[in-house]
Design a protein around this motif. Sequence first.
Motif, short mmCIF file in Angstrom:
data_model
loop_
_atom_site.label_atom_id
_atom_site.label_comp_id
_atom_site.label_asym_id
_atom_site.label_seq_id
_atom_site.Cartn_x
_atom_site.Cartn_y
_atom_site.Cartn_z
N ASN A 170 0.83 -1.21 0.00
CA ASN A 170 0.00 0.00 0.00
C ASN A 170 0.86 1.26 0.00
O ASN A 170 1.79 1.39 0.80
N HIS A 175 1.66 0.66 -6.48
CA HIS A 175 0.24 0.76 -6.12
C HIS A 175 -0.36 2.04 -6.68
O HIS A 175 -1.43 2.03 -7.30
N HIS A 191 -7.04 -3.91 -5.97
CA HIS A 191 -5.62 -3.89 -5.62
C HIS A 191 -5.28 -5.03 -4.68
O HIS A 191 -5.99 -5.29 -3.70
N PRO A 193 -2.09 -5.99 -2.41
CA PRO A 193 -0.75 -5.58 -1.94
C PRO A 193 0.09 -6.78 -1.53
O PRO A 193 -0.42 -7.77 -0.99
N ILE A 330 -6.09 5.97 0.46
CA ILE A 330 -4.94 5.08 0.59
C ILE A 330 -4.19 5.37 1.89
O ILE A 330 -3.99 6.53 2.25
N ASP A 333 1.20 1.00 4.66
CA ASP A 333 1.16 -0.29 5.39
C ASP A 333 1.68 -0.10 6.81
O ASP A 333 2.58 0.67 7.05
#
Length: 333
Positions: A170, A175, A191, A193, A330, A333
């Motif tokens: 992410n 991405h 998506h 990841p 978004i 991570d």
Amino acid sequence: MTTNTATVAGIALTAALTVLLAPAPARAQATAPQTFPVRPIQMVVPFAAGGAIDQMARAMGASLSRELGQQVVVENKPGAGGNIGAEQIAKAAPTGYAVLVGTSATHGVNPALFPRLPFDAVRDFTPVAHWGSVPNVLVVRASSDVRSVPDLIAQAQREPGKLTFGSAGNGTSLHLAGELFKQAANVDMTHVPYKGGAPAAVDLLGGNIAMMFDTVTVSLPNLKAGKTRALAVAAAQRHPALPDVPTFAELGYPSVVCATWAGMFVPAATPPAVVAALTAANRKALADPAVMEVMTNTGVQVNFMDSPAFGDYVRSEIALWGGIVKKGNIRAD
């Protein structure tokens, strides 16, 4: 004692007259202060050693050492998506002896991706010179029925959300390239990841995901081996390593430009004369054949920008990715 005093006085008088009677350039040279740089320069790379950014930095560091007449010492400070190294330089003395290799992460995506950065990517830095960038390319496995971007869009429109694209995690450039394409083409894709680009590429070859964006450099081995197919390059111009692959702009999506770029920054309030000296040295270093060889081997498209142009570019990148991150909701991570 009297004789010695008279002798010293005579020597001093002679020296003074020599300077006064010398031509103006010689007098200026005799009295001018030492110019930048007079000691080694620390160049912080905010990522681990061995990657494309590090290779660019080390090649530039060697050439800059020759141009500036002082050693440029490359130091890796990885962590937090580049933020640790960037923070170190943001808080360094503004003398020009501590510089940052800033990237599309530290001065493009991260200001939107990390809500509490320990620095301001614009206010706390002065851009020196943009070096170049490695664009992303959209790839599918060679056996895929999708043979072009129009094919991909048509399938995504028929089956919203069914097509999957992988990334290195992410908020990574891989991405965000996918999110940029989704928004430009107004399609719904899912998506997926991964903990890095390599496992995503493995799953692409295994048929577990439909596609992925990756840097041209990393994608080339599988493309040359016929394991994957390139659909389009997210760059303003075609890439020399993929001359037959169109850009997204050629296919009607000029906003899909996504690359990993790098350049030099110094702390804000660094004297303009120092910035100018560094900018001039960077311009010359980028023309060094040894640097050009490294750039070519790592897939970098060299594009020098001076301080004002680079500053405008940084602000445009922050605005672009801020919008993409916000619209796609978004999170890192």
